[in-house]
Design a protein around this motif. Structure first.
Motif, short mmCIF file in Angstrom:
data_model
loop_
_atom_site.label_atom_id
_atom_site.label_comp_id
_atom_site.label_asym_id
_atom_site.label_seq_id
_atom_site.Cartn_x
_atom_site.Cartn_y
_atom_site.Cartn_z
N LEU A 101 0.80 -1.22 0.00
CA LEU A 101 0.00 0.00 0.00
C LEU A 101 0.84 1.28 0.00
CD1 LEU A 101 -2.81 -1.01 2.52
CD2 LEU A 101 -2.84 -1.15 0.02
N PHE A 102 2.01 1.24 0.62
CA PHE A 102 2.79 2.46 0.77
C PHE A 102 4.20 2.38 0.18
CE2 PHE A 102 -0.16 2.08 4.39
CZ PHE A 102 -0.99 3.17 4.11
N ALA B 202 -6.21 9.86 -2.86
CA ALA B 202 -6.53 10.51 -1.59
C ALA B 202 -5.36 11.34 -1.09
CB ALA B 202 -6.91 9.46 -0.54
N ALA B 203 -4.14 10.87 -1.33
CA ALA B 203 -2.95 11.60 -0.89
C ALA B 203 -2.86 12.96 -1.58
CB ALA B 203 -1.69 10.77 -1.18
N THR C 190 -3.62 4.70 8.78
CA THR C 190 -3.75 4.71 7.32
C THR C 190 -3.91 6.12 6.80
OG1 THR C 190 -4.76 2.50 7.37
CG2 THR C 190 -5.06 3.80 5.37
N LEU C 191 -4.72 6.92 7.49
CA LEU C 191 -4.91 8.30 7.08
C LEU C 191 -3.61 9.10 7.19
CD1 LEU C 191 -6.76 10.64 6.23
CD2 LEU C 191 -7.29 10.99 8.66
N ASN C 192 -2.90 8.95 8.29
CA ASN C 192 -1.64 9.67 8.49
C ASN C 192 -0.60 9.28 7.44
OD1 ASN C 192 -2.72 10.94 10.70
ND2 ASN C 192 -1.78 9.57 12.20
N LEU C 193 -0.49 7.98 7.15
CA LEU C 193 0.46 7.51 6.15
C LEU C 193 0.08 8.01 4.76
CD1 LEU C 193 0.88 3.86 7.48
CD2 LEU C 193 2.69 5.58 7.39
N ARG D 271 -1.54 10.78 4.07
CA ARG D 271 -1.20 12.21 4.03
C ARG D 271 0.30 12.40 3.77
NH1 ARG D 271 -3.33 13.44 8.38
NH2 ARG D 271 -5.24 14.43 7.67
N ARG D 272 1.13 11.59 4.43
CA ARG D 272 2.58 11.69 4.25
C ARG D 272 3.03 11.24 2.87
NH1 ARG D 272 4.86 8.26 9.12
NH2 ARG D 272 6.63 8.23 7.67
N LEU D 273 2.26 10.30 2.30
CA LEU D 273 2.64 9.74 1.00
C LEU D 273 2.68 10.81 -0.10
CD1 LEU D 273 3.35 6.85 0.07
CD2 LEU D 273 1.00 6.62 -0.73
#
Length: 634
Positions: free
Chosen positions: A202-203, A250-251, A340-343, A345-347
């Motif tokens: 996913l990341f 989303a990012a 998941t939301l924080n990651l 956003r960082r992505l």
């Protein structure tokens, strides 16, 4: 009383001068390394080189006392040297940030300058490499390690005492892909799945999905089930790619907004990973003939309403949970959603996020994903603190044990320098230090053992060949070896990665320059075609214009048959100590490389190491050098 006065009182002026004239190398600036560096300075060694490839993490600060919060993400070697300069009066300090196994940065000549090498490493591969380098250069090695309240120090004098490889070491634990992906039965399986599969899917990089399609287990499944699983695996990969696209979309939106109410992608991830994928696994009837079936997470019926309410409050909601307590499934879902939301956003800025046990968002994601999977497969859950230990391969370190073993390592070196660098004299007085099973004493000591005649490293005849690789051809090198060592018949020349350069039946490369096949620091193996003389390893040092110089060696008679009888499970009273959890390294194997194939591979490697001429693949004239096969450990 000044430090130098103490040293002179203990050892005398002459012996103190022996320390001050010495140049030593400390490999590793971690738990033991920080303590040992302090000790070596207090012993007034004239020149101390510190080498480490790692940077400082938050988790290091509880036991590596030369580092501070401000030093996080900086080089361990450079920071350690900087930290001790304030109380250093005699030693010249040199820091090296790099991989000890990088032959370009650290050629053989780098190691030849040292009177002694101190090992304070935390992984088996690097330890074995330094051990082999010391065998080539004949530089004494002080090997040390700790795990919890246990530790050991082993003085190694090449070819006079046991080397680090003389006692077989425990291999890392390995789990087949099928177990990780389809049939987990332990918490470590779930953590490995979350860390090594789901998180990078996913990341991580976009090409991760196509590189990690699971293979089938031919022993357990019919051909029909195998075909079905491959089709389902491809479908699963495509679905994950769709989720990856949703996360990336989303990012982009989150990059420009403080918050968003569009959390559909989080619901999609949960529904797919913890429900749809499990339903798909249940269709594989053969998997559940002797196993308890998993229960898909009742997300829609039991948890979705609660989670939707929680998502509506993100990102302002301050979820408070303790990493020392077991979280309920709903708590796991909430933390999973927030991570998941924080990651995501960082992505938008980082593009690719690698797992780091000290990255709170990444740890939250892995801990909750593994616990939710444990719920599904009826496996005991773990606290986030416990998941961090598993995911980071951490064995709790004890600072006092590190300090004690570092002290023993420094003290063990004095026998060599006080004897005027007489290795035979030093062996008589040196002791092996190891943990004690007795409650009355912390450690035991023993005299040093002689080398194991069946050791894969020190039982082989080794030497350093100085040669101009760009001007000397394979044929000339072969002729020089025949003349120097008086072989009765022809020889075979093979690289350490099993590429045949020359043999009686294969002389196509005879006129080709050595530089076409090997580089500075590579090893060539010489085997007697008649198998009268034993295997010889020659490390090649490029002399750039100077003539060929071969070492003076006494080559024993061929011992291959005796060495082949060696077994891997040979036990010994000397325990293997790893500093920071090498025994818990997790290797995820492709399913087709099952236990039989692994055993077969090891047998081939053992045959090669023990002197059998391996002619599995010839390097044809002009063929490019292939990449080595490798297993990547975290």
């Amino acid at each position: 009383m000044a430090i130098d006065s103490y040293m002179q009182k203990m050892f005398g002026d002459t012996n103190v001068s022996a320390f001050r004239d010495a140049t030593v190398l400390l490999v590793g600036a971690g738990g033991i390394g920080c303590e040992l560096l302090k000790d070596l300075i207090m012993m007034q060694f004239g020149e101390i080189h510190v080498l480490d490839l790692d940077t400082i993490d938050l988790s290091n600060l509880n036991r590596q006392f030369l580092f501070r919060q401000k030093d996080i993400k900086t080089s361990k070697a450079l920071t350690a040297v900087k930290a001790v300069k304030s109380f250093n009066h005699f030693s010249k300090l040199v820091a090296h940030h790099g991989n000890i196994m990088d032959k370009a940065q650290f050629p053989l000549s780098f190691f030849e300058q040292f009177d002694m090498i101190f090992n304070a490493l935390d992984n088996l591969e690097a330890r074995m490499y330094v051990n082999k380098i010391c065998l080539f250069t004949r530089v004494p090695l002080m090997e040390s390690g700790t795990t919890g309240l246990k530790g050991q120090v082993q003085p190694i004098y090449p070819y006079l005492t046991e080397c680090f490889a003389c006692v077989p070491k425990t291999t890392p634990k390995a789990f087949p892909v099928c177990t990780i992906r389809s049939t987990p039965s332990k918490p470590v399986h779930c953590v490995t799945w979350a860390k090594n599969y789901l998180f990078p899917q996913l990341f991580g990089p976009r090409d991760f999905e196509t590189q990690n399609v699971p293979t089938a287990n031919q022993d357990e499944k019919s051909e029909e089930d195998n075909a079905k699983e491959k089709a389902e695996a491809l479908r699963e990969t495509n679905e994950l790619l769709d989720l990856k696209n949703k996360i990336d979309y989303a990012a982009e939106k989150l990059q420009n907004l403080e918050g968003t109410t569009e959390f559909g992608f989080i619901n999609d991830i949960i529904a797919k990973v913890f429900y749809s994928d499990i339903v798909r696994l249940l269709r594989m009837d053969s998997l559940w003939r002797s196993r308890e079936k998993p229960t898909p997470l009742d997300y829609e019926g039991q948890y979705k309403q609660h989670l939707d309410q929680f998502l509506g409050k993100l990102p302002t909601d301050n979820l408070s949970v303790s990493d020392q307590k077991l979280w309920t499934p709903l708590e796991n879902l909430k933390v999973f959603a927030k991570a998941t939301l924080n990651l995501t956003r960082r992505l938008a800025k980082e593009k690719i996020i690698d797992f780091d046990k000290d990255d709170q968002d990444a740890l939250d994601f892995v801990a909750t994903a593994s616990n939710l999977r444990s719920v599904i497969f009826d496996i005991p859950r773990k606290t986030e603190f416990e998941v961090k230990q598993i995911a980071g391969n951490i064995i709790p370190a004890v600072a006092t044990t590190n300090a004690i073993m570092a002290g023993f390592s420094g003290l063990s070196s004095i026998h060599y320098f006080l004897s005027g660098k007489n290795t035979e004299e030093a062996v008589k007085h040196s002791r092996m230090i190891c943990d004690s099973s007795s409650r009355e004493r912390f450690v035991n000591s023993s005299t040093l053992f002689k080398p194991n005649p069946k050791c894969k490293q020190c039982s082989i005849t080794r030497g350093i060949a100085k040669v101009d690789l760009s001007t000397i051809d394979v044929g000339a090198f072969r002729d020089a070896i025949l003349s120097k060592y008086n072989y009765e018949d022809d020889i075979s020349l093979t690289t350490s990665d099993s590429r045949l350069l020359y043999d009686f039946d294969f002389d196509d490369n005879r006129k080709s320059k050595l530089s076409k096949f090997v580089t500075n620091g590579d090893i060539l193996l010489v085997t007697d075609s008649e198998e009268k003389l034993d295997l010889v390893e020659l490390m090649l040092v490029d002399t750039s214009g100077k003539s060929l110089v071969l070492p003076d060696l006494e080559i024993p008679e061929y011992q291959g048959n005796e060495q082949e009888s060696e077994t891997e499970d040979n036990s010994d009273s000397n325990s293997v100590i790893e500093q920071e959890g090498d025994d818990d390294d997790i290797v995820v194997l492709d399913e087709d490389e099952d236990e039989k194939q692994i055993s077969k591979k090891r047998k081939l490697e053992d045959d090669f190491s023990n002197g059998k001429s391996v002619k599995s693949r010839k390097v044809e004239h002009g063929e490019s050098k292939p990449d080595d096969d490798m297993v990547v450990l975290d």
